[in-house]
Design a protein around this motif. Structure first.
Motif, mmCIF file in Angstrom:
data_model
loop_
_atom_site.group_PDB
_atom_site.id
_atom_site.type_symbol
_atom_site.label_atom_id
_atom_site.label_comp_id
_atom_site.label_asym_id
_atom_site.label_seq_id
_atom_site.Cartn_x
_atom_site.Cartn_y
_atom_site.Cartn_z
ATOM 1 N N GLN C 37 0.847 -1.173 0.000
ATOM 2 C CA GLN C 37 0.000 0.000 0.000
ATOM 3 C C GLN C 37 0.891 1.235 0.000
ATOM 4 N N GLU C 39 1.168 5.784 -0.937
ATOM 5 C CA GLU C 39 0.473 7.038 -1.202
ATOM 6 C C GLU C 39 1.024 7.633 -2.485
ATOM 7 N N VAL C 58 -5.164 8.284 -11.346
ATOM 8 C CA VAL C 58 -4.901 8.463 -9.916
ATOM 9 C C VAL C 58 -4.421 9.891 -9.696
ATOM 10 N N ASP C 62 -3.885 9.968 -3.213
ATOM 11 C CA ASP C 62 -4.602 8.679 -3.243
ATOM 12 C C ASP C 62 -3.799 7.603 -2.502
ATOM 13 N N GLN C 63 -4.523 6.743 -1.789
ATOM 14 C CA GLN C 63 -3.908 5.536 -1.226
ATOM 15 C C GLN C 63 -4.112 4.439 -2.260
ATOM 16 N N VAL C 64 -3.027 3.780 -2.678
ATOM 17 C CA VAL C 64 -3.164 2.776 -3.734
ATOM 18 C C VAL C 64 -2.491 1.463 -3.361
ATOM 19 N N TYR C 66 -0.247 -1.426 -5.187
ATOM 20 C CA TYR C 66 0.488 -1.587 -6.439
ATOM 21 C C TYR C 66 1.074 -2.991 -6.520
ATOM 22 N N GLN C 86 1.481 3.666 -14.279
ATOM 23 C CA GLN C 86 0.121 3.627 -13.733
ATOM 24 C C GLN C 86 -0.472 2.220 -13.861
ATOM 25 N N ILE C 89 -0.480 -0.009 -10.883
ATOM 26 C CA ILE C 89 -1.365 0.295 -9.758
ATOM 27 C C ILE C 89 -2.649 -0.508 -9.969
ATOM 28 N N VAL C 92 -7.368 1.605 -6.002
ATOM 29 C CA VAL C 92 -7.315 2.716 -5.058
ATOM 30 C C VAL C 92 -8.047 2.242 -3.806
ATOM 31 N N LYS C 94 -10.292 3.290 -0.771
ATOM 32 C CA LYS C 94 -11.129 4.430 -0.380
ATOM 33 C C LYS C 94 -11.822 4.187 0.953
#
Lengths: 94, 94, 94, 94, 94, 94, 94
Positions: C37, C39, C58, C62-64, C66, C86, C89, C92, C94
């Protein structure tokens, strides 16, 4: 329960390997050559697959020859199926 | 917290492996065959992915069969998910 | 100094691995599972990348999640970042 | 003599690795971590490269981060350069 | 006899490795670092190559830097040449 | 019997390796360096090959240099031929 | 029963390896070099294959040379066939 394949996928059911040789010897499972012949159980809708238009050319009930090592074995309700892409089917047996 | 997949990604939750055999023996984790059947939790928006138009064909709640070894395991709030591309989903179980 | 990514690149800052287990044992660095995880710190402009139009989906903050093993670790002013495409990733949070 | 890169190639000059640690110990060459930060020396014209239109987005003088193991080391007049494709440049440092 | 390259191929003649070090020691062949600098001898017509339009950007007489390990060594009338694709030429030395 | 190549294939006949060194020593077969020079025997029609338009640029009788390790060796009526794709032909010798 | 190939597939029947050398010695199966010459038994319809238009250029009865290691061996009614893609056929023997 039934398998509804996506895209250009085809659900196959392998024909049973003959468990008895012509001379009557019963072969244990691993000594039987895995047959590449299978029956088509279900066919995906085709359409755009990986950016390419695919038209399905096999139908449920067809006897087909498929590429060795292709596909994913799946077990559902104790039955074993193989899910392949149509491009892994080499020929129809008529 | 919830996972919102990007592009053609799909978030899956694997169905529990049965931890008890028919004869009642409890299997330790690693002796259980990892089931390939999973439930769709969330579906990405699709659209242009790697230069190709992808239309999403599965929906949250679907029971699906996905390709062995595909996808990335993700842990969120102690729950384990698998994120796959839609093309790694072979069939829907109906 | 700041990192301005090119094309479809995204600069991530990994969330800290928890250094203490629930029972209070302090884990040395290598025993901590690397969290996937992160940012989002900065996002490239997208556009034509390797002959394909890429739209960035994104945004910074955003917290993603990957893809494991994806990306290049970069150290700038003593801080560590990961630069990924990208497409690495997955979702996201949420 | 100067290097005029072709296509989407970019000529980089690696920033010097610091040869002294904070505590004052002088490190021999091979113990120094190769920095991935470099200065852009010359930029190719871009245009059609491998059938794809490439627009150059870096300029001579830019400080950039480039992908580890990418590129070809070239020695000219005793100076060492690295020639990379623009797609191996991850970010500009501003 | 002369070599007329096809498509996007370029015929190069490697510059001689210096056989004497600065201190005057004569190096045997295999101890000499193979120079990546070469002179362009002949240039193919370009055009459609592997389905992509290629425009030739080097000319006979150019000094070029080419990618290590690229190309095929060819001996003709006792002379050694290297035939590379134009995309293996990294930069022109001016 | 003659070989009529398909698509962008070209039938080559390798030039004989010289079996005697300049000083008159007769070399056994395996000590002779396999020459990469060959004569074009037959040329396919070109056209759409793997989705790309290919125009044939060599003709029967041409002396060509072809890529080492490329092609398939074929024996017909006791004669050995090599069948390559035109893209494995690097240059014509004139 | 007969094999009806799909797409750009071609069903071949390998010509028998000669089991007797010129001097009359009978060779056991594994000492015989597998001939690459085969007869075309059945030809797929061609058309769009993997997103590319393929026109079939061989016909049943043609003697062809095919690429070593290409294709899938298939046994039907005790007869052995090889199913290849047309692009694995190098030349027709006339």
């Amino acid at each position: 329960m039934k398998l509804v394949p996506l895209g250009d996928r085809v659900v196959l059911k392998q024909l049973e390997a003959e468990e008895t040789t012509k001379s009557g010897i019963v072969l244990p499972g691993q000594a039987q050559e895995k047959p590449q012949q299978a029956e088509v159980i279900a066919v995906g809708p085709g359409g755009m697959v990986d950016g390419k238009e695919v038209k399905m050319e096999v139908a449920a009930g067809d006897q087909v020859i498929y590429s060795k090592y292709a596909g994913t074995e799946v077990k559902l309700d104790g039955e074993e199926y193989i899910i392949v892409k149509q491009s892994d089917i080499l020929a129809v047996v008529k």
